[in-house]
Write a protein that holds these residues in place. Structure first.
Motif, PDB file in Angstrom:
ATOM      1  N   TYR A 216       0.931  -1.265   0.169  1.00  0.00           N
ATOM      2  CA  TYR A 216       0.006  -0.139   0.027  1.00  0.00           C
ATOM      3  C   TYR A 216       0.987   1.189   0.037  1.00  0.00           C
ATOM      4  O   TYR A 216       0.395   2.358  -0.782  1.00  0.00           O
ATOM      5  N   ALA A 217       1.931   1.354   1.134  1.00  0.00           N
ATOM      6  CA  ALA A 217       2.796   2.469   1.195  1.00  0.00           C
ATOM      7  C   ALA A 217       3.313   3.012  -0.247  1.00  0.00           C
ATOM      8  O   ALA A 217       3.370   4.078  -0.706  1.00  0.00           O
ATOM      9  N   SER A 218       3.994   1.943  -0.941  1.00  0.00           N
ATOM     10  CA  SER A 218       4.481   2.144  -2.109  1.00  0.00           C
ATOM     11  C   SER A 218       3.755   2.655  -3.351  1.00  0.00           C
ATOM     12  O   SER A 218       3.932   3.559  -4.093  1.00  0.00           O
ATOM     13  N   SER A 219       2.668   2.106  -3.552  1.00  0.00           N
ATOM     14  CA  SER A 219       1.407   2.524  -4.319  1.00  0.00           C
ATOM     15  C   SER A 219       0.929   3.887  -4.231  1.00  0.00           C
ATOM     16  O   SER A 219       0.963   4.763  -4.987  1.00  0.00           O
ATOM     17  N   GLN A 220       1.071   4.306  -2.971  1.00  0.00           N
ATOM     18  CA  GLN A 220       0.585   5.810  -2.449  1.00  0.00           C
ATOM     19  C   GLN A 220       1.641   6.795  -2.747  1.00  0.00           C
ATOM     20  O   GLN A 220       1.219   7.893  -3.195  1.00  0.00           O
ATOM     21  N   ILE A 221       2.762   6.321  -2.546  1.00  0.00           N
ATOM     22  CA  ILE A 221       4.218   7.228  -2.909  1.00  0.00           C
ATOM     23  C   ILE A 221       3.980   7.466  -4.400  1.00  0.00           C
ATOM     24  O   ILE A 221       4.188   8.638  -4.873  1.00  0.00           O
ATOM     25  N   THR A 222       3.854   6.596  -5.039  1.00  0.00           N
ATOM     26  CA  THR A 222       3.672   6.875  -6.523  1.00  0.00           C
ATOM     27  C   THR A 222       2.713   7.542  -6.865  1.00  0.00           C
ATOM     28  O   THR A 222       3.148   8.535  -7.612  1.00  0.00           O
ATOM     29  N   ARG A 223       1.392   7.266  -6.425  1.00  0.00           N
ATOM     30  CA  ARG A 223       0.482   8.277  -6.779  1.00  0.00           C
ATOM     31  C   ARG A 223       0.754   9.778  -6.366  1.00  0.00           C
ATOM     32  O   ARG A 223       0.385  10.583  -7.291  1.00  0.00           O
ATOM     33  N   LEU A 224       1.256   9.902  -5.357  1.00  0.00           N
ATOM     34  CA  LEU A 224       1.445  11.454  -4.888  1.00  0.00           C
ATOM     35  C   LEU A 224       2.591  12.002  -5.629  1.00  0.00           C
ATOM     36  O   LEU A 224       2.481  13.249  -5.986  1.00  0.00           O
ATOM     37  N   GLU A 225       3.612  11.497  -5.973  1.00  0.00           N
ATOM     38  CA  GLU A 225       4.711  11.949  -6.924  1.00  0.00           C
ATOM     39  C   GLU A 225       4.091  12.105  -8.176  1.00  0.00           C
ATOM     40  O   GLU A 225       4.412  13.292  -8.867  1.00  0.00           O
ATOM     41  N   ARG A 226       2.988  11.368  -8.926  1.00  0.00           N
ATOM     42  CA  ARG A 226       2.415  11.681 -10.018  1.00  0.00           C
ATOM     43  C   ARG A 226       1.740  12.981  -9.978  1.00  0.00           C
ATOM     44  O   ARG A 226       1.623  13.964 -10.743  1.00  0.00           O
ATOM     45  N   ILE A 227       0.910  13.028  -8.748  1.00  0.00           N
ATOM     46  CA  ILE A 227       0.347  14.489  -8.374  1.00  0.00           C
ATOM     47  C   ILE A 227       1.120  15.640  -8.557  1.00  0.00           C
ATOM     48  O   ILE A 227       0.814  16.624  -8.850  1.00  0.00           O
TER      49      ILE A 227
ATOM     50  N   GLN B  93       4.636  15.728   3.497  1.00  0.00           N
ATOM     51  CA  GLN B  93       4.324  15.041   5.095  1.00  0.00           C
ATOM     52  C   GLN B  93       3.755  13.503   4.634  1.00  0.00           C
ATOM     53  O   GLN B  93       4.412  12.408   5.341  1.00  0.00           O
ATOM     54  N   LYS B  94       2.930  13.396   4.013  1.00  0.00           N
ATOM     55  CA  LYS B  94       2.514  11.850   3.515  1.00  0.00           C
ATOM     56  C   LYS B  94       3.327  11.012   3.228  1.00  0.00           C
ATOM     57  O   LYS B  94       3.605  10.053   3.509  1.00  0.00           O
ATOM     58  N   ARG B  95       4.303  11.736   2.077  1.00  0.00           N
ATOM     59  CA  ARG B  95       5.386  10.853   1.371  1.00  0.00           C
ATOM     60  C   ARG B  95       6.269  10.355   2.631  1.00  0.00           C
ATOM     61  O   ARG B  95       6.878   9.319   2.396  1.00  0.00           O
ATOM     62  N   ALA B  96       6.886  11.381   3.328  1.00  0.00           N
ATOM     63  CA  ALA B  96       7.712  11.080   4.464  1.00  0.00           C
ATOM     64  C   ALA B  96       7.364   9.881   5.261  1.00  0.00           C
ATOM     65  O   ALA B  96       8.183   8.953   5.549  1.00  0.00           O
ATOM     66  N   ILE B  97       6.050  10.014   5.547  1.00  0.00           N
ATOM     67  CA  ILE B  97       5.604   8.790   6.655  1.00  0.00           C
ATOM     68  C   ILE B  97       5.380   7.665   5.704  1.00  0.00           C
ATOM     69  O   ILE B  97       5.770   6.533   6.508  1.00  0.00           O
ATOM     70  N   LEU B  98       4.905   7.428   4.741  1.00  0.00           N
ATOM     71  CA  LEU B  98       4.771   6.288   3.750  1.00  0.00           C
ATOM     72  C   LEU B  98       6.235   5.847   3.467  1.00  0.00           C
ATOM     73  O   LEU B  98       6.255   4.531   3.484  1.00  0.00           O
ATOM     74  N   LYS B  99       7.087   6.618   3.351  1.00  0.00           N
ATOM     75  CA  LYS B  99       8.421   6.019   3.080  1.00  0.00           C
ATOM     76  C   LYS B  99       9.081   4.917   4.092  1.00  0.00           C
ATOM     77  O   LYS B  99       9.952   4.050   4.143  1.00  0.00           O
ATOM     78  N   SER B 100       8.602   5.183   5.542  1.00  0.00           N
ATOM     79  CA  SER B 100       9.180   4.467   6.559  1.00  0.00           C
ATOM     80  C   SER B 100       8.427   3.181   6.514  1.00  0.00           C
ATOM     81  O   SER B 100       9.004   2.094   7.310  1.00  0.00           O
ATOM     82  N   PHE B 101       7.202   3.123   5.631  1.00  0.00           N
ATOM     83  CA  PHE B 101       6.661   1.709   5.307  1.00  0.00           C
ATOM     84  C   PHE B 101       7.130   0.947   4.006  1.00  0.00           C
ATOM     85  O   PHE B 101       7.584  -0.389   3.998  1.00  0.00           O
ATOM     86  N   ALA B 102       7.479   1.979   3.285  1.00  0.00           N
ATOM     87  CA  ALA B 102       7.814   1.440   1.817  1.00  0.00           C
ATOM     88  C   ALA B 102       9.586   1.207   1.712  1.00  0.00           C
ATOM     89  O   ALA B 102       9.860   0.234   1.104  1.00  0.00           O
TER      90      ALA B 102
END
Length: 363
Positions: free
Chosen positions: A257-268, A286-295
């Motif tokens: 989930y985290a990796s897919s969300q990071i990709t989506r946010l980067e596209r935005i 901020q969201k990307r920074a937290i999701l990276k701790s999972f990805a």
């Protein structure tokens, strides 16, 4: 002879109840004290230029003022403070408790060299005004409390920054001075909570699992939720919500989930970056920074493992103490065997008075 009643403070049930309540308080304090530290967005705010005494007094009638005074050829400190203020999220400013309940305006006074105005009169370039504020050296930083009028003395409203301005990192001390006065820190920084990142690394290390490992993952997610349960201060409160959401969605949708969300946010960011507000850019960062701790989980050290274990024990102790607090009966009625203080009647007898000669007086 009747035994005196036992004090209620010594009854077994009373002692257990007191110890349970104390354990709840102690456990809660330990958990709050062990809240992990933060490590290292908004309507556009603007610094206002001050030209003369009237400008400053007019602003300081209804507002507090953070004032930067600098010379024309040395405006780097003003640009630093103003740029960080302009990037400060509006919700952080709104949540702050400023002195007197007044909003704070950031302003600056630029000192120029002597020059003649259009009328041919020599002007001192603002040095006289700066001197009336108590400023002798530049750059200078001050906080003015609001409520001024035309007759107010600056000395009754102004607080100067008295630290060094020659050190390489003096602006970080100026920021602390500002934060203490206005009630919030300036800037648009992105934060991670180290302890939560450690839990995230442990969490994803089990992968998309079932059985006992799935139970462990749910326990780790619950640990983070407990840790943020009584956190209302920003930015910890909003960041805690993002961590809780990341744990919850990873449990529902898998560890990818985290990796897919990071990709989506980067596209935005790539497609709409120029049209996004500073607040939206900060939110995405901020969201990307937290999701990276999972990805991108890090390898946990023995100390990381120990801290997780200690927090688990603390939270289990709090839950157990809370259960005991509600399960144990109160001792408000006293022990059944306790007797009231006046339960045994006292039989009165006549006491004969004696005169000075030792003879009894008959009544």
């Amino acid at each position: 002879m009747t035994n005196p009643p036992k004090p209620r403070c010594c009854s077994p049930r009373f002692n257990v109840l007191v110890l349970t309540k104390l354990s709840v308080v102690v456990a809660a304090l330990l958990i709050l004290a062990s809240v992990p530290p933060l490590t290292i967005a908004s309507d556009q705010q603007t610094c206002v230029e001050i030209k003369e005494d009237f400008d400053l007094r007019n602003i300081a009638r209804q507002n507090n003022v953070v004032l930067v005074v600098h010379e024309k050829d040395d405006d780097s400190s003003r640009k630093h403070i103003c740029s960080k203020f302009e990037a400060t999220p509006k919700d952080r400013i709104a949540a702050a408790s400023a002195p007197g309940g007044r909003p704070t305006v950031f302003a600056y006074l630029e000192i120029t060299g002597p020059s003649y105005d259009s009328s041919g009169e020599l002007q001192d370039g603002g040095k006289g005004f700066a001197s009336s504020l108590g400023v002798r050296n530049f750059p200078a930083f001050a906080f003015l409390s609001g409520g001024m009028d035309g007759t107010s003395k600056y000395s009754n409203h102004i607080t100067h920054y008295t630290g060094s301005t020659s050190d390489n990192n003096f602006l970080s001390e100026v920021e602390k001075f500002i934060q203490k006065r206005v009630g919030y820190y300036i800037g648009n920084d992105v934060y991670n909570i180290i302890f939560f990142d450690s839990i995230a690394s442990k969490f994803v290390s089990y992968g998309d699992c079932s059985g006992i490992n799935r139970f462990k993952q749910r326990g780790l997610a619950l640990l983070v939720r407990f840790s943020t349960l009584f956190s209302f201060k920003e930015p910890f409160s909003s960041i805690g919500k993002l961590y809780n959401k990341a744990f919850d969605m990873s449990l529902r949708n898998g560890m990818g989930y985290a990796s897919s969300q990071i990709t989506r946010l980067e596209r935005i960011m790539e497609s709409n970056g120029n049209d996004l507000s500073q607040e939206k850019i900060h939110e995405i960062s901020q969201k990307r920074a937290i999701l990276k701790s999972f990805a991108e989980p890090r390898e946990l050290t023995a100390e990381d493992q120990r801290q997780i274990f200690i927090h688990i024990l603390l939270h289990l102790g709090l839950v157990l103490a809370t259960i005991l607090l509600f399960v144990l009966p109160s001792d408000s009625g006293g022990d059944d065997e306790d007797e009231a203080v006046n339960a045994v009647p006292v039989i009165a007898r006549v006491v004969d008075d004696e005169d000075d000669g030792g003879k009894k007086k008959n009544h």
